[in-house]
Design a protein around this motif. Structure first.
Motif, short mmCIF file in Angstrom:
data_model
loop_
_atom_site.label_atom_id
_atom_site.label_comp_id
_atom_site.label_asym_id
_atom_site.label_seq_id
_atom_site.Cartn_x
_atom_site.Cartn_y
_atom_site.Cartn_z
N SER A 1 -6.29 -2.19 -21.73
CA SER A 1 -7.39 -3.04 -22.18
C SER A 1 -6.98 -4.51 -22.08
O SER A 1 -5.79 -4.83 -21.98
N ARG A 2 -7.96 -5.37 -22.12
CA ARG A 2 -7.69 -6.80 -22.11
C ARG A 2 -6.84 -7.17 -23.33
O ARG A 2 -5.92 -7.97 -23.23
N GLN A 3 -7.15 -6.57 -24.47
CA GLN A 3 -6.39 -6.85 -25.70
C GLN A 3 -4.93 -6.43 -25.56
O GLN A 3 -4.03 -7.13 -26.03
N GLU A 4 -4.68 -5.30 -24.91
CA GLU A 4 -3.30 -4.86 -24.69
C GLU A 4 -2.54 -5.86 -23.81
O GLU A 4 -1.38 -6.16 -24.07
N LEU A 5 -3.21 -6.36 -22.79
CA LEU A 5 -2.58 -7.36 -21.92
C LEU A 5 -2.30 -8.65 -22.68
O LEU A 5 -1.23 -9.25 -22.53
N VAL B 1 1.63 -12.40 -25.52
CA VAL B 1 2.01 -13.07 -26.77
C VAL B 1 3.40 -12.61 -27.21
O VAL B 1 4.26 -13.42 -27.57
N GLU B 2 3.64 -11.31 -27.14
CA GLU B 2 4.93 -10.76 -27.59
C GLU B 2 6.07 -11.09 -26.63
O GLU B 2 7.14 -11.52 -27.05
N GLN B 3 5.83 -10.87 -25.34
CA GLN B 3 6.92 -11.04 -24.37
C GLN B 3 7.32 -12.49 -24.17
O GLN B 3 8.48 -12.80 -24.01
N TYR B 4 6.33 -13.39 -24.17
CA TYR B 4 6.64 -14.79 -23.87
C TYR B 4 6.63 -15.67 -25.12
O TYR B 4 6.82 -16.89 -25.02
N GLU B 5 6.37 -15.07 -26.27
CA GLU B 5 6.36 -15.80 -27.54
C GLU B 5 5.50 -17.06 -27.46
O GLU B 5 5.94 -18.17 -27.76
N ILE B 6 4.28 -16.87 -26.99
CA ILE B 6 3.33 -17.97 -26.87
C ILE B 6 2.15 -17.70 -27.79
O ILE B 6 1.94 -16.58 -28.25
N ASP B 7 1.38 -18.75 -28.05
CA ASP B 7 0.22 -18.58 -28.91
C ASP B 7 -0.90 -17.86 -28.17
O ASP B 7 -0.92 -17.81 -26.94
N GLU B 8 -1.81 -17.30 -28.91
CA GLU B 8 -2.87 -16.49 -28.33
C GLU B 8 -3.79 -17.31 -27.41
O GLU B 8 -4.26 -16.80 -26.40
#
Length: 88
Positions: free
Chosen positions: A50-54, A59-66
């Motif tokens: 899903s788009r949300q999973e991507l 967010v998790e892998q690159y530690e960036i804001d949403e």
């Protein structure tokens, strides 16, 4: 959503490329130059996600804001749509 064809993602001298495999190579000739983020998303898009999973992956892998992740994701997905490479 998922990629229409199977792609191999390779890093070549600090650049990432997506190369179609199998039948996809016959229908989509060439390769796609992408960023590390694009390579990560392409890997995830080998399966239906899903788009949300991507978005969560970025967010998790690159530690960036949403907001930043959303902008990057939307740009990458639009490029895939423009090339008719995305099954939604």
């Amino acid at each position: 959503m998922k990629l229409k064809y199977e792609f191999a993602v390779r890093e070549i001298i600090g650049e990432y490329v997506m190369v179609p495999l199998g039948a996809g190579a016959l229908e989509f000739s060439g390769m796609i130059s992408t960023s590390e983020t694009g390579a990560t998303l392409a890997g995830a898009l080998k399966n239906h996600v899903s788009r949300q999973e991507l978005l969560s992956l970025l967010v998790e892998q690159y530690e960036i804001d949403e907001a930043t992740a959303t902008e990057d994701l939307d740009e990458f997905l639009q490029q895939l749509k423009n090339l008719d490479l995305l099954i939604e």
